[in-house]
Scaffold this motif. Structure first.
Motif, PDB file in Angstrom:
ATOM      1  N   MET A  22      21.370 -24.215  58.703  1.00 12.62           N
ATOM      2  CA  MET A  22      20.111 -24.301  57.967  1.00 12.62           C
ATOM      3  C   MET A  22      19.148 -23.223  58.453  1.00 12.62           C
ATOM      4  O   MET A  22      18.838 -23.175  59.624  1.00 12.62           O
ATOM      5  CB  MET A  22      19.476 -25.684  58.191  1.00 12.62           C
ATOM      6  N   ASN A  23      18.708 -22.375  57.523  1.00 15.68           N
ATOM      7  CA  ASN A  23      17.850 -21.273  57.916  1.00 15.68           C
ATOM      8  C   ASN A  23      16.373 -21.545  57.660  1.00 15.68           C
ATOM      9  O   ASN A  23      15.532 -20.695  57.870  1.00 15.68           O
ATOM     10  CB  ASN A  23      18.285 -20.003  57.160  1.00 15.68           C
ATOM     11  N   ASN A  24      16.074 -22.762  57.168  1.00 13.20           N
ATOM     12  CA  ASN A  24      14.669 -23.082  56.876  1.00 13.20           C
ATOM     13  C   ASN A  24      13.943 -23.560  58.119  1.00 13.20           C
ATOM     14  O   ASN A  24      14.457 -24.385  58.865  1.00 13.20           O
ATOM     15  CB  ASN A  24      14.574 -24.149  55.781  1.00 13.20           C
ATOM     16  N   LEU A  25      12.731 -23.072  58.280  1.00 17.41           N
ATOM     17  CA  LEU A  25      11.912 -23.496  59.419  1.00 17.41           C
ATOM     18  C   LEU A  25      11.055 -24.695  59.035  1.00 17.41           C
ATOM     19  O   LEU A  25      10.869 -25.624  59.829  1.00 17.41           O
ATOM     20  CB  LEU A  25      11.016 -22.332  59.864  1.00 17.41           C
ATOM     21  N   VAL A  26      10.524 -24.657  57.823  1.00 17.29           N
ATOM     22  CA  VAL A  26       9.626 -25.735  57.372  1.00 17.29           C
ATOM     23  C   VAL A  26      10.224 -26.398  56.130  1.00 17.29           C
ATOM     24  O   VAL A  26      10.644 -25.712  55.199  1.00 17.29           O
ATOM     25  CB  VAL A  26       8.224 -25.164  57.035  1.00 17.29           C
ATOM     26  N   GLU A  27      10.247 -27.726  56.164  1.00 22.01           N
ATOM     27  CA  GLU A  27      10.721 -28.496  55.003  1.00 22.01           C
ATOM     28  C   GLU A  27       9.605 -29.441  54.576  1.00 22.01           C
ATOM     29  O   GLU A  27       9.258 -30.368  55.308  1.00 22.01           O
ATOM     30  CB  GLU A  27      11.955 -29.327  55.383  1.00 22.01           C
ATOM     31  N   ILE A  28       9.070 -29.199  53.402  1.00 15.59           N
ATOM     32  CA  ILE A  28       8.004 -30.053  52.868  1.00 15.59           C
ATOM     33  C   ILE A  28       8.571 -30.791  51.662  1.00 15.59           C
ATOM     34  O   ILE A  28       9.086 -30.159  50.734  1.00 15.59           O
ATOM     35  CB  ILE A  28       6.781 -29.212  52.453  1.00 15.59           C
ATOM     36  N   VAL A  29       8.490 -32.115  51.690  1.00 19.23           N
ATOM     37  CA  VAL A  29       9.104 -32.915  50.612  1.00 19.23           C
ATOM     38  C   VAL A  29       8.077 -33.886  50.020  1.00 19.23           C
ATOM     39  O   VAL A  29       7.494 -34.699  50.747  1.00 19.23           O
ATOM     40  CB  VAL A  29      10.326 -33.711  51.141  1.00 19.23           C
ATOM     41  N   ASN A  30       7.877 -33.762  48.716  1.00 23.16           N
ATOM     42  CA  ASN A  30       6.990 -34.675  47.944  1.00 23.16           C
ATOM     43  C   ASN A  30       5.634 -34.891  48.623  1.00 23.16           C
ATOM     44  O   ASN A  30       5.140 -36.023  48.683  1.00 23.16           O
ATOM     45  CB  ASN A  30       7.665 -36.039  47.745  1.00 23.16           C
ATOM     46  N   LEU A  31       5.062 -33.845  49.108  1.00 29.22           N
ATOM     47  CA  LEU A  31       3.814 -33.973  49.873  1.00 29.22           C
ATOM     48  C   LEU A  31       2.612 -34.140  48.937  1.00 29.22           C
ATOM     49  O   LEU A  31       2.397 -33.342  48.029  1.00 29.22           O
ATOM     50  CB  LEU A  31       3.623 -32.728  50.745  1.00 29.22           C
ATOM     51  N   THR A  32       1.846 -35.182  49.227  1.00 33.15           N
ATOM     52  CA  THR A  32       0.642 -35.464  48.431  1.00 33.15           C
ATOM     53  C   THR A  32      -0.508 -35.783  49.380  1.00 33.15           C
ATOM     54  O   THR A  32      -0.318 -36.472  50.377  1.00 33.15           O
ATOM     55  CB  THR A  32       0.878 -36.673  47.495  1.00 33.15           C
ATOM     56  N   LYS A  33      -1.685 -35.256  49.040  1.00 34.48           N
ATOM     57  CA  LYS A  33      -2.890 -35.629  49.786  1.00 34.48           C
ATOM     58  C   LYS A  33      -3.987 -35.950  48.791  1.00 34.48           C
ATOM     59  O   LYS A  33      -4.367 -35.112  47.970  1.00 34.48           O
ATOM     60  CB  LYS A  33      -3.334 -34.474  50.704  1.00 34.48           C
ATOM     61  N   LYS A  34      -4.485 -37.179  48.887  1.00 32.97           N
ATOM     62  CA  LYS A  34      -5.559 -37.613  47.989  1.00 32.97           C
ATOM     63  C   LYS A  34      -6.819 -37.886  48.802  1.00 32.97           C
ATOM     64  O   LYS A  34      -6.741 -38.418  49.907  1.00 32.97           O
ATOM     65  CB  LYS A  34      -5.158 -38.898  47.264  1.00 32.97           C
ATOM     66  N   TYR A  35      -7.959 -37.532  48.210  1.00 36.30           N
ATOM     67  CA  TYR A  35      -9.263 -37.940  48.749  1.00 36.30           C
ATOM     68  C   TYR A  35      -9.876 -38.851  47.689  1.00 36.30           C
ATOM     69  O   TYR A  35     -10.474 -38.362  46.734  1.00 36.30           O
ATOM     70  CB  TYR A  35     -10.168 -36.738  48.979  1.00 36.30           C
ATOM     71  N   GLY A  36      -9.694 -40.110  47.817  1.00 36.82           N
ATOM     72  CA  GLY A  36     -10.139 -41.027  46.765  1.00 36.82           C
ATOM     73  C   GLY A  36      -9.319 -40.746  45.508  1.00 36.82           C
ATOM     74  O   GLY A  36      -8.092 -40.802  45.536  1.00 36.82           O
ATOM     75  N   SER A  37     -10.023 -40.413  44.435  1.00 33.43           N
ATOM     76  CA  SER A  37      -9.302 -40.141  43.180  1.00 33.43           C
ATOM     77  C   SER A  37      -8.928 -38.662  43.065  1.00 33.43           C
ATOM     78  O   SER A  37      -8.169 -38.267  42.185  1.00 33.43           O
ATOM     79  CB  SER A  37     -10.158 -40.555  41.988  1.00 33.43           C
ATOM     80  N   ASN A  38      -9.483 -37.847  43.961  1.00 33.67           N
ATOM     81  CA  ASN A  38      -9.219 -36.404  43.921  1.00 33.67           C
ATOM     82  C   ASN A  38      -7.891 -36.073  44.623  1.00 33.67           C
ATOM     83  O   ASN A  38      -7.687 -36.445  45.779  1.00 33.67           O
ATOM     84  CB  ASN A  38     -10.390 -35.676  44.593  1.00 33.67           C
ATOM     85  N   VAL A  39      -7.018 -35.395  43.910  1.00 37.19           N
ATOM     86  CA  VAL A  39      -5.714 -35.038  44.495  1.00 37.19           C
ATOM     87  C   VAL A  39      -5.773 -33.578  44.952  1.00 37.19           C
ATOM     88  O   VAL A  39      -5.872 -32.666  44.130  1.00 37.19           O
ATOM     89  CB  VAL A  39      -4.572 -35.226  43.471  1.00 37.19           C
ATOM     90  N   ALA A  40      -5.729 -33.370  46.264  1.00 41.81           N
ATOM     91  CA  ALA A  40      -5.831 -32.009  46.808  1.00 41.81           C
ATOM     92  C   ALA A  40      -4.466 -31.315  46.832  1.00 41.81           C
ATOM     93  O   ALA A  40      -4.357 -30.128  46.546  1.00 41.81           O
ATOM     94  CB  ALA A  40      -6.421 -32.049  48.210  1.00 41.81           C
ATOM     95  N   VAL A  41      -3.445 -32.061  47.202  1.00 40.14           N
ATOM     96  CA  VAL A  41      -2.062 -31.543  47.156  1.00 40.14           C
ATOM     97  C   VAL A  41      -1.235 -32.577  46.409  1.00 40.14           C
ATOM     98  O   VAL A  41      -1.289 -33.766  46.725  1.00 40.14           O
ATOM     99  CB  VAL A  41      -1.503 -31.292  48.578  1.00 40.14           C
ATOM    100  N   ASN A  42      -0.490 -32.089  45.399  1.00 42.38           N
ATOM    101  CA  ASN A  42       0.143 -33.024  44.478  1.00 42.38           C
ATOM    102  C   ASN A  42       1.670 -32.872  44.468  1.00 42.38           C
ATOM    103  O   ASN A  42       2.203 -31.920  43.900  1.00 42.38           O
ATOM    104  CB  ASN A  42      -0.440 -32.789  43.079  1.00 42.38           C
ATOM    105  N   ASN A  43       2.332 -33.778  45.152  1.00 45.05           N
ATOM    106  CA  ASN A  43       3.790 -33.873  45.109  1.00 45.05           C
ATOM    107  C   ASN A  43       4.483 -32.514  45.341  1.00 45.05           C
ATOM    108  O   ASN A  43       5.347 -32.099  44.571  1.00 45.05           O
ATOM    109  CB  ASN A  43       4.202 -34.449  43.746  1.00 45.05           C
TER     110      ASN A  43
END
Lengths: 232, 297
Positions: free
Chosen positions: A1-22
């Motif tokens: 595996m040559n990947n250093l970072v694996e990000i999967v289905n990442l979501t960040k919500k601030y209340g109803s505001n979605v800053a990072v979506n899936n």
């Protein structure tokens, strides 16, 4: 595996505001990657989650096989978009601090870079200009032999000469086996050093490709293509 | 890593701590000088003997000024240190400086514990400083009031053996406490010592925990942290006092019904245990927030 970072289905919500979506993306080793997007596209939120400063609402992040925690923090060198050093400490005291906590920190390299810029390590941080403070922070970050360098707006708010110095410092000092993730608005200034780019909008991945690909397939510079994709 | 974190925490707090201790020392020395006025001025006044107007004015004004200065200093040193340590914690954890603290290769537990331990030690030093100061002032006051020859007379009965004299005194005090208040003096002393030593650490955990709880809010995080601390302190006192009152009330009923057990001590123990329980909960809550709910602006 040559990947250093694996990000999967990442979501960040601030209340109803979605800053990072899936968001799902993998970052390979040994590349300089530009994280590009308009204001509010979720770049800084993503970076803060990679550094453990924000807790994801959903999804996972793995860096070099570890979830974000002390193990990943020992491998990630992070330059935030603000001054995070204690103002009443001298640069020398801050060097001691980095040397104590980061096993991969090279004090010699840091002192050399400070010397080349004519910055006296015995002065307190508060006495330095904004630009010099940013350079000191960059020197501290780039003096580490990290696996992942995350630089959030490293050239914002500094004059063009300082930008050149900062970019040179990044290129000359990063570990070639490592990945560098650079978030910036000043695409024209950094695209010369980038291998790949990630375009983000509304917290979602719009594009992840190589700089050569954009130049060959679109016949444009990254800056020109960015303006086309994000035209208002 | 905990040792390194504590080293830097110490470096960042020792100046303020030493300044507070120096303040306590200066006020104590000034107080002792005032309270040991020469020439029997104090005792004359207390005994109701005649003293000239200048002497009376001097004594009363000096006493008042000393007392006011002393109370101000006590409040300034305890609250000043508490505020300093609270601000220091907040700045290093939840403002821009937190970007460095939370990206160090350390666990949340090490980070929180290092701050609690170093701050707790400083707060303990302040408490010890105040304790010594009060004792020094009381001794000075007694020396100003007491005729030394009287004390020598008492000691003569013990052939100059101070320890025997003190032992008899403590035994008598214990008897009075047991008979009249249903308390064991040794048990109470241990409780008091535990409170004194553990108290500063409990205070720091509660304060830092409250400031961490403030991080759960999206706005006015610092203010909510302060309000959480005030609320927790009041709540802890109410619970402690209520449990203590209930315990003492039931003790009286048992005593009047012929019970002989010394249970008043337990009422004080419960008060300490309540604070310790609140601190333990706050530690757990802080750990959880720092691990699972951290959201730096």
């Amino acid at each position: 595996m040559n990947n250093l970072v694996e990000i999967v289905n990442l979501t960040k919500k601030y209340g109803s505001n979605v800053a990072v979506n899936n968001l799902t993306v993998s970052l390979p080793k040994g590349k300089i990657i530009g994280l590009l997007g308009p204001n509010g596209s979720g770049k800084t939120t993503l970076i803060k989650m990679l550094n453990g400063l924000l807790t994801p609402t959903e999804g996972t992040i793995m860096i070099d096989g570890n979830y974000v925690g002390p193990a990943t923090k020992s491998k990630v060198a992070y330059l935030p978009d603000r001054t995070y050093l204690t103002m009443n400490q001298t640069i020398r005291e801050i060097l001691d601090y980095f040397q104590d906590f980061y096993a991969d920190f090279s004090r010699e390299r840091a002192e050399e870079m400070l010397k080349s810029l004519g910055i006296d390590p015995s002065v307190k941080m508060r006495t330095l200009s904004k630009g010099t403070k940013e350079k000191v922070q960059l020197i501290l970050v780039m003096s580490r032999d990290a696996s992942l360098y995350i630089l959030d707006e490293p050239i914002a708010g500094v004059d063009p000469a300082a930008r050149d110095y900062i970019l040179r410092t990044i290129i000359n000092n990063y570990n070639p086996e490592a990945t560098v993730l650079i978030s910036t608005h000043l695409i024209e200034d950094v695209e010369q050093v980038l291998d790949e780019v990630i375009f983000m909008r509304y917290g979602q991945l719009v594009l992840y490709t190589s700089v050569d690909n954009i130049r060959e397939e679109k016949g444009k510079s990254v800056d020109a293509y960015f303006r086309e994709v994000f035209a208002c | 890593m905990l040792g390194k974190l504590m080293k830097y925490e110490w470096k960042n707090t020792w100046k303020a701590g030493m300044l507070m201790l120096l303040g306590i020392f200066i006020v104590t020395v000034a107080g002792c000088i005032v309270l040991q006025m020469p020439g029997g001025v104090v005792s004359n006044l207390v005994d109701g003997n005649e003293a000239n107007a200048a002497q009376t004015w001097l004594v009363i004004s000096s006493f008042t000024a000393t007392l006011i200065l002393y109370v101000i200093m006590l409040l300034a040193s305890t609250w000043g240190m508490l505020i300093f340590l609270g601000i220091r914690f907040y700045r290093s954890m939840y403002t821009d400086e937190g970007y460095l603290s939370h990206t160090l290769p350390v666990t949340a537990n090490q980070l929180f514990l290092s701050k609690v331990l170093v701050s707790g030690v400083w707060y303990l030093f302040i408490m010890i400083g105040i304790g010594i100061s009060i004792v020094a002032l009381l001794v000075s006051l007694m020396m100003g009031l007491m005729d030394i020859s009287e004390l020598s007379g008492v000691l003569t009965q013990y052939n100059g053996n101070v320890w025997e004299f003190l032992g008899d005194g403590i035994y008598e005090l214990n008897r009075v406490y047991e008979e009249q208040m249903g308390m064991n003096l040794l048990h109470y002393g241990i409780t008091l010592l535990l409170t004194y030593v553990a108290g500063p650490f409990i205070t720091m955990i509660t304060l830092f925990g409250a400031l961490t709880i403030g991080q759960l809010s999206s706005k006015h995080k610092g203010l909510i942290g302060i309000l959480a601390y005030a609320g927790l302190t009041i709540l802890s006192s109410i619970i402690g006092s209520t449990v203590q009152s209930v315990f003492m009330f039931s003790t009286n009923i048992v005593s009047s019904a012929g019970g002989t057990g010394i249970t008043t001590n337990w009422a004080y123990d419960i008060n300490v245990l309540t604070s310790a329980l609140v601190a333990a909960i706050m530690y757990g809550v802080s750990y959880y927030i720092m691990n699972r709910k951290l959201n730096l602006d």
